[in-house]
Design an enzyme around this catalytic site. Structure first.
Site, PDB file in Angstrom:
ATOM      1  N   MET A   1      24.543   8.533   2.978  1.00  0.00           N
ATOM      2  CA  MET A   1      24.292   9.674   3.768  1.00  0.00           C
ATOM      3  C   MET A   1      24.846   9.648   5.182  1.00  0.00           C
ATOM      4  SD  MET A   1      24.172  12.846   3.162  1.00  0.00           S
ATOM      5  CE  MET A   1      23.165  13.551   1.428  1.00  0.00           C
TER       6      MET A   1
ATOM      7  N   GLU B   1       0.947  -1.090  -0.033  1.00  0.00           N
ATOM      8  CA  GLU B   1       0.018  -0.043   0.072  1.00  0.00           C
ATOM      9  C   GLU B   1       0.933   1.143  -0.056  1.00  0.00           C
ATOM     10  OE1 GLU B   1      -0.622  -2.629   1.936  1.00  0.00           O
ATOM     11  OE2 GLU B   1      -2.715  -3.243   1.779  1.00  0.00           O
TER      12      GLU B   1
ATOM     13  N   PHE C   1     -12.025  -6.530  13.455  1.00  0.00           N
ATOM     14  CA  PHE C   1     -10.981  -7.189  12.718  1.00  0.00           C
ATOM     15  C   PHE C   1     -10.546  -6.141  11.595  1.00  0.00           C
ATOM     16  CE2 PHE C   1      -9.423  -9.420   8.798  1.00  0.00           C
ATOM     17  CZ  PHE C   1      -8.202  -9.914   9.360  1.00  0.00           C
TER      18      PHE C   1
ATOM     19  N   LYS D   1     -17.350  -0.229   5.281  1.00  0.00           N
ATOM     20  CA  LYS D   1     -17.805  -1.254   4.293  1.00  0.00           C
ATOM     21  C   LYS D   1     -19.200  -1.354   3.848  1.00  0.00           C
ATOM     22  CE  LYS D   1     -17.133  -6.181   2.842  1.00  0.00           C
ATOM     23  NZ  LYS D   1     -16.325  -7.194   3.509  1.00  0.00           N
TER      24      LYS D   1
END
Lengths: 569, 159
Positions: free
Chosen positions: A473, A50, A112, A162
């Site tokens: 770096m 994601e 959940f 949902k």
């Protein structure tokens, strides 16, 4: 028209003209994915994480200036997206992220994959919504896109339970938006603009300080016109690379911690800072009390909160840079460019004294050489993305950027793992461009799974890994400030890069010489497949000049003054 | 140079009366390291707006940033921050019934208040006055062994 909440989401995306959505399905967002399956108004790219989906939408937005869209599920799907939201927020990138949420009846029960998405994302979004009823869904979607792209752009999260995506209701996508509490200021105040023009006319050593706002406002042509008309020299921030164009004689370079000598000296000696869409970041200013010490400050910014946040401003102008410059440029008609001639000559001498340079080598590839070489071979037809670290700074310093939106990097948040997914997003948006991700052997492994995405969707992104077997770096700071105690920065243990990329469906090149570099890059462009160019570069090369954190801009560590270029070869 | 001394200020914020708007405001203060000394919230009658009054501390630059950052929040309609405010604060103080009730009543009356409830063991006094005077009242009330003090936070309106 009657339809489900899930259909409304798809219809809104289509109505907004979005061609590509990046995302990852899951339980709470499944109904929307079911509708995505049925529609053909936009393509969906299945990223493999994601975070990468949000970075890809971000890269798409940066390459085009349009709103990028990403879609994720609830719980871990959303929390994975947070780094992407924060990255876009810090760089003011227009984006809408749609997340699934557990059904309304389960909210607050630790269901959940339930997490408080609006709570978590509050400080890293421009605004966020938890949809509470189907009736408000069309309005919220419309407002989300509107908020993302107007004013100071930024990411907006729409969290949809949902059950709302299943529910059927009447859909009419609003044509306009009315948010009485949100009225960005676009037109600069005329009186303030006039005063600023007077200040420019009186100044002896004015300096254009250009930031990412110029890119966001699509104002680069006006900025170039302003500079050319007045012959006022310019410095760019990391986010503004490409605004002036590398060949522009008025461009001094990038300023800040890794700015070049002339740019940092110009900022230290100027008597009038003309800040356009820059926000005086600490990596730009160094020690604030020494920053532009002798200067008055004109600050044009669409976000009033940026003005006088860190530096006292004498001529504040709240507005969109394009609209402000359209008023300002005609008022500067009478300015004689000769007025700043002496100033330009001082700066020219500074640049001759310490040009942006490095010591090239015949034995080992220098990372700066690799970047300049990419510039020579593909130049203006490429889009360059980067990850975060030394390679990012070298790319910003050495690549000949010709136009804005050619340079895509995580400036404000400094997100490692940004480059590859952002490159995928940019390539989907601009398939005709060669998209090259300049990365390091540290950064590339964060989101390396996106090789699979690039291969599956035939999105040929060239990853040039400037491989120094270090988190470079951090290693550089350890060399300079931690007496060479290389704590957890040695990356000698590495994957077999060629095998790794080939396992994911791409091509690998191991590069140790300049000849191999040229051959690999040419072959990569021809083959048109996702690839790794694993370029072995000088291990202990440092990014210079460098202003130590918190130091004054004029106190730079310069290439010739570092013994042995930092370390043993 | 901007004023660098920390001054007490009262900021009035008019916001859309929608869910989580208070969280947006308080999270802004927490996230950017600003102080909240007191906070009151209530809906504005006959509107879909709410009024939030925040008592805070900071120097001139911090005040300017607080005001601008608040204004940047999408549901914020108006931010009012200046010195010309009429301010009032309410306090309830519970005293043991054994204390001198007439003294307590006289003290509360001197601060525009009075005794509002008397129970078997306790008496409750209420005062509503300027925040500074409320502070004085609480100091003066100490000698009557108050067992509980609840302050209401500042409400303010432009003069």
């Amino acid at each position: 028209m009657q339809m489900s909440g899930a259909q409304m989401v798809c219809e809104a995306i289509i109505a907004e003209g979005v061609k590509t959505v990046f995302g990852y399905p899951g339980g709470a967002i499944m109904h929307v994915y079911d509708e995505i399956y049925k529609q053909n108004g936009f393509e969906h790219i299945l990223n493999r994480h994601e975070q990468a989906a949000v970075h890809a939408a971000d890269g798409y937005a940066r390459a085009t200036g349009e709103v990028g869209v990403a879609m994720v599920t609830s719980g871990p799907g959303f929390t994975n997206a947070v780094t992407g939201l924060a990255t876009a927020y810090m760089d003011s990138i227009p984006m809408v992220v749609i997340s699934g949420q557990v059904p309304l009846s389960l909210i607050g029960t630790d269901g959940f994959q339930e997490i408080d998405a609006v709570g978590i994302s509050r400080p890293c979004t421009k605004h966020n919504f938890l949809v509470r009823s189907l009736e408000e869904l069309p309005r919220i979607l419309k407002e989300a896109f509107y908020l993302a792209r107007t004013g100071r752009p930024g990411p907006v999260l729409v969290d949809i339970p949902k059950d709302i995506t299943v529910e059927i209701g009447e859909f009419k996508y609003p044509e306009s938006v009315n948010i009485p509490t949100y009225k960005p200021t676009y037109k600069g105040n005329n009186r303030q603009i006039e005063k600023a023009v007077e200040a420019i006319k009186k100044a002896k050593k004015p300096l254009l300080y250009l930031g990412g706002g110029v890119v966001a406002s699509n104002a680069y042509k006006l900025v170039r016109e302003l500079a050319e008309k007045t012959q006022i020299p310019a410095v760019e921030t990391l986010m503004a690379r490409g605004v002036m164009g590398a060949k522009n004689p008025l461009l001094l370079g990038m300023l800040g911690m890794h700015g070049n000598y002339a740019s940092n000296m110009a900022m230290s000696e100027t008597d009038l800072v003309i800040s356009l869409g820059a926000r005086f970041d600490d990596r730009v200013t160094g020690k604030l009390s020494e920053f532009a010490k002798y200067a008055d400050v004109i600050h044009v910014d669409i976000d009033p909160a940026n003005i006088s946040k860190l530096v006292d401003v004498d001529y504040p102008i709240v507005g969109d840079i394009t609209q402000v410059l359209e008023k300002m440029i005609p008022l500067l008609e009478g300015v004689n460019p000769d007025r700043y001639q002496a100033w330009r000559e001082i700066l020219k001498r500074y640049d001759e004294l310490h040009p942006q340079s490095y010591e090239d080598s015949d034995e080992v590839i220098k990372p700066q050489w690799a970047i300049e070489r990419i510039g020579e071979l593909v130049g203006e037809q490429a889009i360059i993305t980067s990850d975060v670290g030394q390679h990012q700074m070298w790319a910003a310093q050495h690549y000949p950027f010709d136009r804005p939106r050619q340079w895509i990097n995580s400036g404000g948040l400094g997100t490692m793992g940004f480059g590859l997914p952002a490159a995928i997003g940019a390539k989907r948006a601009c398939p005709e461009k060669t998209v090259i991700n300049i990365t390091g052997d540290g950064s590339i492994l964060m989101n390396v799974q996106e090789l699979v995405t690039a291969a599956e969707y035939k999105t040929p992104v060239i990853n040039v890994i400037l491989n120094n077997h270090f988190l470079g770096m951090v290693r550089q700071w350890q060399t300079f400030f931690y007496e060479k105690r290389y704590s957890e920065t040695d990356l000698t243990f590495q994957p077999n890069w060629k095998m790794l990329v080939e396992a994911c469906g791409g091509i690998g090149y191991d590069v140790t010489t300049k000849e191999e570099f040229d051959a690999a890059l040419k072959d990569a462009i021809e083959k048109d497949k996702v690839c790794f160019m694993n370029v072995a570069v000088n291990r202990f090369e440092n990014v210079l000049p460098m202003v130590p954190a918190g130091g004054a801009l004029f106190n730079m560590m310069l290439p010739p003054k570092i013994e042995n270029n930092g370390e043993e070869k | 140079m901007p004023n660098t001394t920390n001054e007490r200020r009262v900021i009035s914020v008019v916001v859309m009366n929608e869910s989580s708007v208070l969280a947006r405001v308080t999270a802004l203060f927490a996230g950017r390291g600003y102080n909240i000394e007191s906070l009151t919230v209530a809906p504005i009658p006959n509107s879909d707006m709410s009024h939030i009054t925040i008592e805070t501390k900071g120097n001139a630059r911090v005040m300017e940033q607080i005001t601008k950052q608040l204004h940047k929040l999408i549901p914020v309609y108006k931010v009012i921050e200046h010195e010309e405010m009429v301010e009032k604060e309410m306090v309830l103080v519970k005293f043991p019934i054994a204390e001198n009730l007439s003294d307590i009543a006289a003290l509360a009356a001197a601060y525009n208040g009075g005794i509002v409830n008397v129970g078997k063991e306790m008496v409750v006094a209420q005062v509503a006055d300027e925040p500074k005077r409320v502070k004085h009242f609480i100091e003066a009330a100490q000698r009557y062994n108050p067992c509980e003090i609840v302050r209401g936070g500042v409400v303010a309106i432009e003069r």
